[in-house]
Design a protein around this motif. Structure first.
Motif, PDB file in Angstrom:
ATOM      1  N   GLN A   1      27.834  69.811 -22.705  1.00 49.52           N
ATOM      2  CA  GLN A   1      27.754  70.404 -24.047  1.00 49.52           C
ATOM      3  C   GLN A   1      28.533  69.529 -25.026  1.00 49.52           C
ATOM      4  N   VAL A   2      27.944  69.302 -26.186  1.00 53.07           N
ATOM      5  CA  VAL A   2      28.573  68.511 -27.243  1.00 53.07           C
ATOM      6  C   VAL A   2      28.738  69.385 -28.469  1.00 53.07           C
ATOM      7  N   LEU A   3      29.915  69.397 -29.021  1.00 57.17           N
ATOM      8  CA  LEU A   3      30.203  70.150 -30.233  1.00 57.17           C
ATOM      9  C   LEU A   3      30.305  69.187 -31.398  1.00 57.17           C
ATOM     10  N   LEU A   4      29.584  69.504 -32.470  1.00 47.08           N
ATOM     11  CA  LEU A   4      29.584  68.673 -33.673  1.00 47.08           C
ATOM     12  C   LEU A   4      30.104  69.501 -34.844  1.00 47.08           C
ATOM     13  N   VAL A   5      31.053  68.943 -35.564  1.00 47.64           N
ATOM     14  CA  VAL A   5      31.625  69.647 -36.711  1.00 47.64           C
ATOM     15  C   VAL A   5      31.563  68.732 -37.921  1.00 47.64           C
ATOM     16  N   GLU A   6      30.824  69.189 -38.959  1.00 49.29           N
ATOM     17  CA  GLU A   6      30.694  68.403 -40.190  1.00 49.29           C
ATOM     18  C   GLU A   6      31.745  68.829 -41.205  1.00 49.29           C
ATOM     19  N   SER A 103      16.094  58.080 -32.237  1.00 50.29           N
ATOM     20  CA  SER A 103      14.920  58.773 -32.755  1.00 50.29           C
ATOM     21  C   SER A 103      15.095  59.068 -34.236  1.00 50.29           C
ATOM     22  N   LEU A 104      13.977  59.098 -34.956  1.00 52.73           N
ATOM     23  CA  LEU A 104      13.974  59.502 -36.354  1.00 52.73           C
ATOM     24  C   LEU A 104      13.427  60.927 -36.496  1.00 52.73           C
ATOM     25  N   ARG A 105      13.179  61.575 -35.372  1.00 54.16           N
ATOM     26  CA  ARG A 105      12.621  62.923 -35.387  1.00 54.16           C
ATOM     27  C   ARG A 105      13.667  63.925 -34.931  1.00 54.16           C
ATOM     28  N   SER A 106      13.678  65.068 -35.567  1.00 47.06           N
ATOM     29  CA  SER A 106      14.671  66.080 -35.215  1.00 47.06           C
ATOM     30  C   SER A 106      14.516  66.527 -33.765  1.00 47.06           C
ATOM     31  N   GLU A 107      13.293  66.466 -33.239  1.00 44.80           N
ATOM     32  CA  GLU A 107      13.045  66.868 -31.850  1.00 44.80           C
ATOM     33  C   GLU A 107      13.773  65.974 -30.854  1.00 44.80           C
ATOM     34  N   GLY A 108      14.186  64.811 -31.297  1.00 44.05           N
ATOM     35  CA  GLY A 108      14.857  63.872 -30.406  1.00 44.05           C
ATOM     36  C   GLY A 108      16.338  64.125 -30.234  1.00 44.05           C
ATOM     37  N   TYR A 109      16.859  65.141 -30.909  1.00 46.38           N
ATOM     38  CA  TYR A 109      18.291  65.411 -30.874  1.00 46.38           C
ATOM     39  C   TYR A 109      18.553  66.757 -30.212  1.00 46.38           C
ATOM     40  N   GLN A 110      19.498  66.749 -29.302  1.00 45.41           N
ATOM     41  CA  GLN A 110      19.778  67.930 -28.489  1.00 45.41           C
ATOM     42  C   GLN A 110      20.905  68.802 -29.073  1.00 45.41           C
TER      43      GLN A 110
END
Length: 122
Positions: A1-6, A103-110
């Motif tokens: 699991q990866v947590l991303l905080v902007e 990837s340039l597509r949102s589907e490519g990001y988990q």
């Protein structure tokens, strides 16, 4: 699991600048391609910029090319988006994303951050 905080969103006038930052943490977070997407009200989520793990490959959407710059610091597991010459049409929620493949597509990001609002007043 990866947590991303902007962080770093806000209100800015037409022609102004903002810098968004995204911090990644969690299992193997330093091994992911990281990018930025945005979604304006009533519109589809769209690609903004992405940078490969090595930093050699970078892609920027035509709509922001020459105004936005993406950078990443692998030692800190962060990716930043410097936004200059902002326009009202840049108003959107900006999302940080992490994926295993370029990837340039949102589907490519988990993995996705919670999003940060950027509003550019005219």
């Amino acid at each position: 699991q990866v947590l991303l905080v902007e962080s770093g969103g806000g209100l800015v006038q037409n022609g102004g600048s903002l810098r968004l930052s995204c911090a990644a943490s969690g299992r193997a977070s330093s091994s992911y391609v990281m990018g930025w997407f945005r979604q304006a009200p009533g519109k589809e989520r769209e690609f903004v910029a992405t940078k490969s793990l090595s930093g050699v490959s970078t892609s920027i959407a035509d709509s922001v090319k020459g105004r936005f710059t993406i950078s990443r610091d692998n030692a800190k597991n962060t990716v930043d988006l410097q936004m200059d010459s902002l326009k009202p049409e840049d108003t959107a929620v900006y999302y940080c994303a992490a994926g295993l493949y370029y990837s340039l597509r949102s589907e490519g990001y988990q993995y996705w951050g919670q999003g940060t609002q950027v509003t550019v007043s005219s």
